[in-house]
Design a protein around this motif. Structure first.
Motif, PDB file in Angstrom:
ATOM      1  N   THR A 114      26.161 -12.036 -25.359  1.00  0.00           N
ATOM      2  CA  THR A 114      25.037 -12.411 -26.220  1.00  0.00           C
ATOM      3  C   THR A 114      23.706 -11.961 -25.619  1.00  0.00           C
ATOM      4  O   THR A 114      22.787 -11.535 -26.332  1.00  0.00           O
ATOM      5  N   LEU A 115      23.592 -12.017 -24.290  1.00  0.00           N
ATOM      6  CA  LEU A 115      22.358 -11.599 -23.607  1.00  0.00           C
ATOM      7  C   LEU A 115      22.251 -10.081 -23.503  1.00  0.00           C
ATOM      8  O   LEU A 115      21.151  -9.511 -23.527  1.00  0.00           O
ATOM      9  N   ILE A 116      23.400  -9.409 -23.390  1.00  0.00           N
ATOM     10  CA  ILE A 116      23.395  -7.954 -23.220  1.00  0.00           C
ATOM     11  C   ILE A 116      23.027  -7.228 -24.524  1.00  0.00           C
ATOM     12  O   ILE A 116      22.335  -6.197 -24.505  1.00  0.00           O
ATOM     13  N   LEU A 117      23.468  -7.778 -25.664  1.00  0.00           N
ATOM     14  CA  LEU A 117      23.250  -7.097 -26.945  1.00  0.00           C
ATOM     15  C   LEU A 117      21.765  -6.823 -27.238  1.00  0.00           C
ATOM     16  O   LEU A 117      21.416  -5.710 -27.655  1.00  0.00           O
ATOM     17  N   PRO A 118      20.827  -7.771 -27.046  1.00  0.00           N
ATOM     18  CA  PRO A 118      19.405  -7.445 -27.271  1.00  0.00           C
ATOM     19  C   PRO A 118      18.902  -6.350 -26.329  1.00  0.00           C
ATOM     20  O   PRO A 118      18.032  -5.546 -26.713  1.00  0.00           O
ATOM     21  N   LEU A 119      19.440  -6.325 -25.095  1.00  0.00           N
ATOM     22  CA  LEU A 119      19.025  -5.281 -24.156  1.00  0.00           C
ATOM     23  C   LEU A 119      19.508  -3.907 -24.617  1.00  0.00           C
ATOM     24  O   LEU A 119      18.821  -2.892 -24.415  1.00  0.00           O
ATOM     25  N   CYS A 120      20.670  -3.857 -25.249  1.00  0.00           N
ATOM     26  CA  CYS A 120      21.180  -2.598 -25.819  1.00  0.00           C
ATOM     27  C   CYS A 120      20.253  -2.117 -26.936  1.00  0.00           C
ATOM     28  O   CYS A 120      19.936  -0.916 -27.038  1.00  0.00           O
ATOM     29  N   LEU A 179      20.765  11.157 -31.148  1.00  0.00           N
ATOM     30  CA  LEU A 179      21.861  10.735 -32.019  1.00  0.00           C
ATOM     31  C   LEU A 179      23.104  10.401 -31.195  1.00  0.00           C
ATOM     32  O   LEU A 179      23.789   9.376 -31.444  1.00  0.00           O
ATOM     33  N   HIS A 180      23.399  11.233 -30.212  1.00  0.00           N
ATOM     34  CA  HIS A 180      24.557  10.985 -29.341  1.00  0.00           C
ATOM     35  C   HIS A 180      24.382   9.670 -28.566  1.00  0.00           C
ATOM     36  O   HIS A 180      25.336   8.873 -28.429  1.00  0.00           O
ATOM     37  N   GLN A 181      23.169   9.432 -28.074  1.00  0.00           N
ATOM     38  CA  GLN A 181      22.868   8.210 -27.323  1.00  0.00           C
ATOM     39  C   GLN A 181      23.031   6.967 -28.203  1.00  0.00           C
ATOM     40  O   GLN A 181      23.575   5.942 -27.768  1.00  0.00           O
ATOM     41  N   ILE A 182      22.575   7.107 -29.453  1.00  0.00           N
ATOM     42  CA  ILE A 182      22.691   5.972 -30.379  1.00  0.00           C
ATOM     43  C   ILE A 182      24.160   5.650 -30.648  1.00  0.00           C
ATOM     44  O   ILE A 182      24.583   4.485 -30.610  1.00  0.00           O
ATOM     45  N   TYR A 183      24.965   6.691 -30.922  1.00  0.00           N
ATOM     46  CA  TYR A 183      26.393   6.480 -31.193  1.00  0.00           C
ATOM     47  C   TYR A 183      27.122   5.903 -29.969  1.00  0.00           C
ATOM     48  O   TYR A 183      28.003   5.027 -30.083  1.00  0.00           O
ATOM     49  N   THR A 184      26.746   6.420 -28.791  1.00  0.00           N
ATOM     50  CA  THR A 184      27.373   5.916 -27.557  1.00  0.00           C
ATOM     51  C   THR A 184      27.053   4.435 -27.362  1.00  0.00           C
ATOM     52  O   THR A 184      27.955   3.620 -27.073  1.00  0.00           O
ATOM     53  N   MET A 185      25.762   4.103 -27.524  1.00  0.00           N
ATOM     54  CA  MET A 185      25.372   2.707 -27.370  1.00  0.00           C
ATOM     55  C   MET A 185      25.990   1.848 -28.468  1.00  0.00           C
ATOM     56  O   MET A 185      26.384   0.688 -28.240  1.00  0.00           O
ATOM     57  N   GLY A 186      26.123   2.415 -29.683  1.00  0.00           N
ATOM     58  CA  GLY A 186      26.782   1.693 -30.774  1.00  0.00           C
ATOM     59  C   GLY A 186      28.227   1.381 -30.433  1.00  0.00           C
ATOM     60  O   GLY A 186      28.737   0.287 -30.729  1.00  0.00           O
ATOM     61  N   ALA A 187      28.921   2.359 -29.804  1.00  0.00           N
ATOM     62  CA  ALA A 187      30.317   2.144 -29.402  1.00  0.00           C
ATOM     63  C   ALA A 187      30.406   1.038 -28.351  1.00  0.00           C
ATOM     64  O   ALA A 187      31.318   0.181 -28.390  1.00  0.00           O
ATOM     65  N   VAL A 188      29.458   1.055 -27.408  1.00  0.00           N
ATOM     66  CA  VAL A 188      29.422  -0.003 -26.378  1.00  0.00           C
ATOM     67  C   VAL A 188      29.212  -1.364 -27.036  1.00  0.00           C
ATOM     68  O   VAL A 188      29.899  -2.356 -26.714  1.00  0.00           O
ATOM     69  N   MET A 189      28.265  -1.421 -27.972  1.00  0.00           N
ATOM     70  CA  MET A 189      27.975  -2.688 -28.653  1.00  0.00           C
ATOM     71  C   MET A 189      29.180  -3.156 -29.479  1.00  0.00           C
ATOM     72  O   MET A 189      29.486  -4.356 -29.533  1.00  0.00           O
ATOM     73  N   LEU A 190      29.893  -2.203 -30.121  1.00  0.00           N
ATOM     74  CA  LEU A 190      31.089  -2.548 -30.891  1.00  0.00           C
ATOM     75  C   LEU A 190      32.153  -3.151 -29.979  1.00  0.00           C
ATOM     76  O   LEU A 190      32.789  -4.164 -30.319  1.00  0.00           O
ATOM     77  N   ILE A 219      13.381   1.759 -27.244  1.00  0.00           N
ATOM     78  CA  ILE A 219      12.401   2.287 -26.284  1.00  0.00           C
ATOM     79  C   ILE A 219      12.810   3.651 -25.731  1.00  0.00           C
ATOM     80  O   ILE A 219      12.064   4.630 -25.793  1.00  0.00           O
ATOM     81  N   ASN A 220      14.014   3.745 -25.209  1.00  0.00           N
ATOM     82  CA  ASN A 220      14.438   4.966 -24.501  1.00  0.00           C
ATOM     83  C   ASN A 220      14.877   6.089 -25.426  1.00  0.00           C
ATOM     84  O   ASN A 220      14.772   7.265 -25.076  1.00  0.00           O
ATOM     85  N   VAL A 221      15.395   5.739 -26.594  1.00  0.00           N
ATOM     86  CA  VAL A 221      15.951   6.785 -27.477  1.00  0.00           C
ATOM     87  C   VAL A 221      14.973   7.138 -28.585  1.00  0.00           C
ATOM     88  O   VAL A 221      14.536   8.280 -28.718  1.00  0.00           O
ATOM     89  N   LEU A 222      14.595   6.123 -29.395  1.00  0.00           N
ATOM     90  CA  LEU A 222      13.766   6.407 -30.564  1.00  0.00           C
ATOM     91  C   LEU A 222      12.341   6.797 -30.183  1.00  0.00           C
ATOM     92  O   LEU A 222      11.777   7.746 -30.698  1.00  0.00           O
ATOM     93  N   GLU A 223      11.742   6.022 -29.244  1.00  0.00           N
ATOM     94  CA  GLU A 223      10.362   6.315 -28.866  1.00  0.00           C
ATOM     95  C   GLU A 223      10.276   7.491 -27.890  1.00  0.00           C
ATOM     96  O   GLU A 223       9.254   8.151 -27.792  1.00  0.00           O
ATOM     97  N   GLY A 224      11.351   7.771 -27.162  1.00  0.00           N
ATOM     98  CA  GLY A 224      11.322   8.852 -26.174  1.00  0.00           C
ATOM     99  C   GLY A 224      11.534  10.230 -26.760  1.00  0.00           C
ATOM    100  O   GLY A 224      11.328  11.244 -26.082  1.00  0.00           O
TER     101      GLY A 224
END
Length: 578
Positions: free
Chosen positions: A33-39, A56-67, A45-50
């Motif tokens: 529960t605490l990790i999900l907001p950090l994801c 796109l690859h970073q988003i999908y990778t992080m999405g897989a981790v969150m799943l 911050i790191n993907v969209l604003e950077g």
């Protein structure tokens, strides 16, 4: 830690493995529960604003981790929901069994003062509320503390000032929670007492339904029930009022926290001291911070309900049986049946008058002794002291020269058969009710006991013979039939000593003769005490004791007592005139 607290936690002991697994899952759920907001913060911050080329690859990778995290979270939640509740139910079952076992150790003196409905409530409703507390209690505390601590660390790392503003509300919430918790506890205690009163009233009315209907007093019982029902509703109103003020007050505080974050967070963005992505993360973490508070609110409710039930449970469990085996109590291998009373005195309560005072009596092995006298003279009381249904206040009772206090209760009572005037038969069939005298008896032995009790013939005339269902307390049988079944039960027990407590006083002449015949078979070669209302039934007794308020007033054979012209002769002549 006091004794009740130790007792409360002792029920976890058989299920420590399950408890640790439950706590491990609670820890994993909190961490995810605490990790999900950090994801989410990482993506914003790191993907969209950077503006990274592989965004796109970073988003999908992080999405897989969150799943993956969500799947693990769901599995752990399911384990907590199912196995945790099962653990609570098993602990509840252990407590109910312990209480039931304790009930069976308590003496007649205890039950003289209690209402059956109240005792049933403590075995059912009170313990039922503990399942949720035992399951959710440790889990809610672990999850709440972990989430609260984790959310606090994340929040303070984002913005210290905004975090401190949020935490200013917490002391107010603590005071509010403490105050209404106390009020909830008092209301819940009263509510549990009231539901016990309802159960007691229902049990009393339904047990006496034949009397109620015969006197057409249904309206009286309805008024009694309405009174108890109204008291229960009033107690619930008080409980719901305290519970509502508690819960809604906590909800109001959480909404104020949200408003404060919006206002002061918005101001921080306007002053360029806070990023929008950080405010988004802050909001998500505020949700995580509020969820433990809500869990603690729920825990407070469960705690009050559970601990109130536990206190009522412990009130009974802490009642020490006033009749217990001594540390060196002996097991009787063989009993001859010689009984001696030496200066025995007894009263039912400390502030009551003595029912028996300085009674001395010597009953020989195999002697047939009858107890007669006016009501209230202590005949049934005297007989109840021999199996230690009550404990003597002074003096001692000896069985074969041994003080009955030095004999194991189970051993003493196993060698004494009691046939009471008010026969109690259990719901079920005839075979099972007779078998109660000896649970290891074969069907052949049960039939033989029924034959000796003059019960076999009427049993065989019933639709299903020995398998016939007799209803609650044997309502489908006549008084004489029930009495003969109780005698068959004692035949099957085959004790060396028999006590008959006015076993024929409520029977018609035909039933009385059948019961009397079976009683006389049962008395052969056994020490026998018969409490008699109809003096004609004990004319053959070897000795008749006449009990009055002054103790044993007269004793002798029927002929000797008639010739004496005293109390017995007057009682006998009065019955002849009726």
């Amino acid at each position: 830690m006091n004794s009740r607290t130790r007792k409360f936690f002792s029920y976890y002991k058989p299920y420590m493995g399950l408890l640790f697994a439950d706590m491990a899952c609670a820890f994993i759920v909190s961490a995810i529960t605490l990790i999900l907001p950090l994801c989410i913060r990482y993506i914003t911050i790191n993907v969209l604003e950077g503006e990274r080329p592989d965004a796109l690859h970073q988003i999908y990778t992080m999405g897989a981790v969150m799943l993956a995290l969500v799947i693990i979270h769901t599995v752990c939640d399911m384990f907590i929901g199912y196995k945790g509740h099962v653990m609570g139910a098993m602990m509840e079952s252990d407590m109910r069994s312990e209480l039931f076992d304790h009930y069976q150790k308590l003496s007649f003196r205890f039950y003289d003062e209690q209402k059956t409905g109240q005792l049933m409530t403590r075995t059912t409703n009170d313990i039922l509320s503990l399942t949720e507390l035992y399951h959710h209690g440790p889990e809610d505390i672990v999850i709440s503390l972990l989430k609260f601590a984790g959310a606090f660390i994340i929040l303070i790392s984002i913005d210290v000032k905004l975090t401190l503003i949020v935490f200013l509300f917490l002391p107010l919430m603590a005071v509010h929670a403490f105050y209404f918790n106390k009020k909830m506890n008092a209301a819940l205690r009263k509510s549990k007492d009231r539901i016990g009163d309802i159960n007691a009233q229902v049990e009393d009315t339904l047990s006496g339904i034949r009397v109620v209907q015969s006197f057409t007093n249904e309206h009286v019982e309805k008024d009694k029930f309405a009174y108890e029902n109204e008291r229960f509703v009033y107690s619930r109103k008080e409980g719901y009022k305290s519970e509502t003020l508690f819960a809604e007050g906590m909800s109001g505080f959480t909404n104020l926290i949200t408003v404060a974050v919006i206002v002061f967070g918005g101001a921080a963005i306007a002053n360029a001291s806070l990023e929008l992505a950080d405010l988004l993360t802050f909001f998500l973490c505020i949700g995580i911070l509020i969820e433990p508070i809500q869990r603690l609110v729920n825990f407070a409710r469960l705690y009050q309900e559970g601990i109130t039930g536990f206190d009522r449970f412990m009130e009974i469990l802490e009642v020490e049986p006033d009749i217990q085996d001594s540390s060196d109590a002996l097991e009787l291998a063989h009993v001859q049946g010689k009984v001696e009373f030496k200066d025995v005195s007894f009263k039912y309560k400390e502030d009551y008058d003595f029912v028996l005072r300085n009674v001395s009596l010597d009953i020989k092995v195999g002697e047939y002794v009858a107890l007669v006298g006016p009501s209230g003279a202590g005949k049934s009381t005297l007989c109840s002291l021999i199996p230690r249904f009550y404990e003597v206040n002074d003096g001692e009772i000896l069985l074969d020269g041994m003080n009955i206090r030095d004999i194991r209760l189970s051993s003493l009572r196993r060698h004494i058969g009691v046939v009471q005037q008010d026969v109690y038969l259990f719901a079920g069939n005839i075979m099972d009710n007779i078998r109660y005298g000896n649970m290891d008896a074969t069907p052949e032995e049960i039939i033989e006991a029924a034959q000796k009790a003059n019960a076999h013939d009427f049993i065989m005339e019933l639709p299903d013979g020995y398998e016939t269902d007799i209803g609650q307390r044997g309502v489908k049988l006549s008084g004489g039939q029930k009495q003969r079944l109780s005698i068959a039960r004692v035949f099957l027990k085959n004790p060396p000593m028999i006590i008959f407590d006015e076993a024929t006083s409520a029977l018609d002449n035909e039933s009385e003769k059948a019961v009397q015949d079976s009683l006389e078979k049962l008395t052969d070669n056994r020490t026998t005490l018969v409490i008699a209302h109809r003096l004609s039934t004990v004319r053959n007794a070897q000795r008749i004791l006449v009990l009055t308020d002054n103790g044993i007033d007269e004793q002798g054979t029927h002929e000797e007592l008639l010739a004496l012209g005293g109390t017995y002769a007057n009682l006998y002549n009065m019955q002849l005139k009726i």
